[in-house]
Design a protein around this motif. Structure first.
Motif, short mmCIF file in Angstrom:
data_model
loop_
_atom_site.label_atom_id
_atom_site.label_comp_id
_atom_site.label_asym_id
_atom_site.label_seq_id
_atom_site.Cartn_x
_atom_site.Cartn_y
_atom_site.Cartn_z
N ARG A 72 60.96 36.41 34.24
CA ARG A 72 61.13 37.16 31.95
C ARG A 72 61.33 35.00 31.70
O ARG A 72 60.72 35.18 30.27
CB ARG A 72 62.71 38.10 32.12
N GLY A 73 61.94 34.54 32.58
CA GLY A 73 62.28 33.26 32.05
C GLY A 73 60.79 32.32 31.61
O GLY A 73 60.47 32.09 30.36
N ASP A 74 59.70 32.67 32.70
CA ASP A 74 58.22 32.38 32.47
C ASP A 74 57.49 33.17 31.26
O ASP A 74 56.19 32.45 30.70
CB ASP A 74 57.66 32.40 33.85
N ASP B 263 51.91 38.80 28.85
CA ASP B 263 50.79 38.12 28.99
C ASP B 263 49.64 38.41 30.10
O ASP B 263 50.41 38.23 31.34
CB ASP B 263 51.15 36.16 29.33
N PRO B 264 48.99 39.39 30.19
CA PRO B 264 48.54 39.76 31.37
C PRO B 264 47.66 38.85 32.32
O PRO B 264 47.69 39.23 32.78
CB PRO B 264 47.76 41.30 30.89
N PRO B 265 46.77 38.28 31.26
CA PRO B 265 46.07 37.75 31.94
C PRO B 265 46.44 36.32 32.68
O PRO B 265 46.27 36.14 34.03
CB PRO B 265 45.21 36.74 31.56
N ARG B 266 48.29 35.93 32.63
CA ARG B 266 48.35 34.78 32.93
C ARG B 266 49.88 35.52 33.77
O ARG B 266 49.71 35.27 35.55
CB ARG B 266 49.40 34.14 31.95
N LEU B 267 50.17 36.36 34.11
CA LEU B 267 50.55 37.24 35.40
C LEU B 267 49.66 37.88 36.75
O LEU B 267 49.92 37.24 37.41
CB LEU B 267 51.27 38.74 34.60
N LYS B 268 48.51 38.08 35.79
CA LYS B 268 47.45 38.14 37.18
C LYS B 268 46.77 36.53 37.92
O LYS B 268 46.26 37.33 38.76
CB LYS B 268 46.07 38.65 36.09
N TYR C 238 57.48 35.48 43.87
CA TYR C 238 57.51 35.32 43.02
C TYR C 238 55.88 35.55 42.66
O TYR C 238 55.75 37.06 41.57
CB TYR C 238 57.30 33.71 42.55
N GLU C 239 55.10 35.19 43.59
CA GLU C 239 53.79 36.16 43.62
C GLU C 239 53.68 37.53 44.05
O GLU C 239 53.09 38.27 43.44
CB GLU C 239 52.75 35.48 44.76
#
Length: 244
Positions: free
Chosen positions: A194-196, A210-215, A141-142
């Motif tokens: 995608r689901g998240d 959501d770039p900050p959350r993906l980061k 995932y990471e």
């Protein structure tokens, strides 16, 4: 290269001349330069997408890095007798050919061009080090989150994003080969992202919702891209931190 330094008009003209002189077109899956081959020229990606890869004796493939417009494919070829890996086009790709003599001349210069070429090489090595960390410490995932956020940042650098979306026309097998996963595992991980609500996909386009959350999920630290060396904002009102 101007993420590293600001070129003079003369330096910019020289680069424009070098990449305008000779060009090659490459079809999907075609080698730009093959593993074990030698070329008298260095290749610069002008459009399209390419990858560095290695084929193992059992026929499996490891993709080590993706190359986007502005990237040098084989800056080391004028030093090495042959390439120790291959570079292939992932999409229809256009490259500029820069002679080994011109590359040597630029690297020997003490001005901005030589420094920018070394910056590009160091960034390339930084990307490869991140792939080592991927395989040693990040879970699936990471790992995929990190790759997608890295590509978002790199495409921002060359102004090929649209509202945090970018074209990334690779197959699930390509993604698996780049992350050391099976295609099934890579597909399930994409579905979870995608689901998240972290990404959306439409055809070959990826939108980071959501770039900050993906980061944060990726534990992304952009220091390896060395954007802190920028002398001037790449665009009016833009600072290096805006890219990452």
């Amino acid at each position: 290269m101007e993420q590293f330094t600001a070129f003079s008009d003369a330096e910019r003209r020289r680069l424009d001349e070098l990449v305008s002189d000779r060009r090659e077109r490459h079809a999907i899956r075609e080698d730009i330069i093959a593993d074990g081959a030698h070329s008298p020229d260095c290749h610069v990606i002008l459009s399209g997408l390419a990858c560095r890869y290695k084929i193992l004796p059992d026929g499996t493939r490891q993709i080590m890095a993706f190359l986007i417009p502005g990237d040098l494919c084989d800056a080391e070829i004028f030093i090495l007798k042959v390439m120790d890996h291959g570079v292939a086009a992932m999409t229809p790709t256009v490259t500029a050919l820069v002679s080994a003599e011109d590359m040597k001349a630029m690297l020997r210069e003490t001005g901005c061009l030589g420094e920018a070429l070394w910056w590009g090489t160091m960034t390339d090595l930084g990307v490869l080090r991140e792939r080592i960390i991927d395989h040693g410490r990040r879970n699936a995932y990471e790992r995929i989150a990190h790759l997608l956020y890295e590509m978002l940042v790199r495409y921002r650098m060359v102004e090929l994003t649209r509202d945090d979306s970018f074209d990334f026309p690779i197959t699930q097998t390509d993604l698996a080969d780049a992350t050391g996963l099976t295609p099934v595992h890579a597909n399930r991980t994409l579905q979870k992202l995608r689901g998240d609500g972290l990404i959306e996909t439409s055809g070959k386009t990826i939108r980071v919702c959501d770039p900050p959350r993906l980061k944060d999920v990726a534990q992304f630290n952009g220091a390896y891209l060395h954007l802190d060396r920028v002398h001037e904002p790449a665009r009016v009102g833009q600072r290096p931190g805006d890219l990452v």
